[in-house]
Scaffold this active site. Structure first.
Site, PDB file in Angstrom:
ATOM      1  N   SER A 150       0.843  -1.202   0.000  1.00 45.04           N
ATOM      2  CA  SER A 150       0.000   0.000   0.000  1.00 45.04           C
ATOM      3  C   SER A 150       0.868   1.238   0.000  1.00 45.04           C
ATOM      4  O   SER A 150       1.970   1.248   0.575  1.00 45.04           O
ATOM      5  CB  SER A 150      -0.908   0.009   1.239  1.00 45.04           C
ATOM      6  N   TYR A 163      -0.868  -0.483  10.036  1.00 47.51           N
ATOM      7  CA  TYR A 163      -1.068  -0.861   8.635  1.00 47.51           C
ATOM      8  C   TYR A 163       0.138  -0.469   7.777  1.00 47.51           C
ATOM      9  O   TYR A 163       0.623  -1.263   6.956  1.00 47.51           O
ATOM     10  CB  TYR A 163      -2.339  -0.176   8.131  1.00 47.51           C
ATOM     11  N   LYS A 167       2.590  -2.993   5.752  1.00 51.73           N
ATOM     12  CA  LYS A 167       2.648  -2.933   4.291  1.00 51.73           C
ATOM     13  C   LYS A 167       4.061  -2.645   3.785  1.00 51.73           C
ATOM     14  O   LYS A 167       4.452  -3.135   2.710  1.00 51.73           O
ATOM     15  CB  LYS A 167       1.669  -1.884   3.775  1.00 51.73           C
TER      16      LYS A 167
END
Length: 302
Positions: A150, A163, A167
């Site tokens: 991401s 997150y 990622k």
């Protein structure tokens, strides 16, 4: 039929980007293991319905698919998911590490549970799935990993320390796999998707700028990411490994990777004071700006 006679595992393929990748791979000739626990982004509820819907779409189009509902966040489960492919189709050629959850929170309020739950699914899950498939890939001397990263990790975003860390960790994992398994003709690449899905529905849309950004993202359906995933999994990409790509509407991006961009040298070595006096002014012009993903990708997708 770029994936004819290949067997693909797509985690988190009960909906969104994962579903579109699974369907596209089936249309390209692959037999597909649909892995999805059927839970909400918050982790509540478990249902086979999302996976069954994906399976129905694939079968309606003439493809073959089986369902697995184990969580990728456990090593024993990852082995079961890979075994599902072996039991159903006799081999495994492709692993798409797409499964994910969100626990967005400003860093100073993030709990250990919010941190660990995201790391366990995204980063640990990608390792577990890749490691479970690696023995099969090594023995057959072929295989392709497509890891979903991401721009939250590649560039940055507010309220996503867990997150973003996961990622960006996936990028390093992918590169390590690419280096370690090149001798076995195994490839490993990352795909950073742009799409409106469950994973992006929590993006704030309060200010005019935020609303404009969300409107841009909503124009990009999850299906826009599937062609690149199919290509990376196919033999047409046999020379492509260790790379990071992103599809954005009708654009494709190849991302840079960390390399030195500026250096200074001192014959007598460095003191803290000399760093402040000499190195800091030399480096300052090349500092990476404090940008978020939306700042870098600020133009309308076309």
């Amino acid at each position: 039929m770029m994936l004819k006679d290949k067997v693909a595992i797509v985690t988190g393929s009960g909906g969104g980007i994962g579903r579109e990748i699974a369907v596209a791979m089936a249309e390209a000739g692959a037999k597909v293991v649909i892995n999805d626990i059927g839970a909400s982004l918050g982790g509540e509820g478990f249902s086979t319905s999302p996976a069954e819907q994906t399976k129905a779409i694939i079968e309606q189009k003439g493809g073959q698919a089986v369902i697995n509902t184990d969580s990728v966040s456990e090593w024993e489960n990852a082995k079961k998911i890979v075994q599902t492919a072996i039991d159903a189709f006799g081999r495994v050629d492709i692993v798409v590490n797409n499964a994910g959850i969100l626990r967005d929170q400003i860093f100073h309020r993030m709990t250990p549970e919010e941190w660990l739950s995201v790391i366990n699914v995204h980063l640990n899950g990608s390792f577990f799935m890749s490691r479970a498939a690696a023995e099969h890939f090594r023995k057959q001397e072929s295989g392709s990993f497509v890891h979903i990263t991401s721009t939250s990790g590649l560039i940055g975003n507010f309220g996503q320390a867990n997150y973003s860390a996961a990622k960006l960790g996936i990028v390093a994992l992918s590169k390590s796999i690419a280096l370690d398994m090149k001798r076995y003709n195994v490839r490993s690449n990352c795909l950073a998707p742009f799409a409106w899905s469950r994973m992006t529905s929590s993006i704030p849309a309060e200010t005019p700028e935020q609303k404009a950004r969300v409107e841009r993202i909503m124009r990009m359906g999850p299906e826009k990411n599937a062609p690149l995933a199919v290509f990376l999994a196919s033999d047409a990409a046999k020379e492509v490994t260790g790379q990071i790509f992103a599809p954005r509407m009708h654009e494709l991006f190849l991302f840079s990777q960390n390399r030195p961009i500026r250096s200074v040298h001192s014959e007598s070595g460095w003191t803290p004071e000399k760093i402040a006096e000499v190195a800091l002014p030399a480096f300052r012009a090349n500092f990476v700006p404090m940008e978020r993903s939306g700042d870098v990708f600020s133009w309308d997708p076309v």
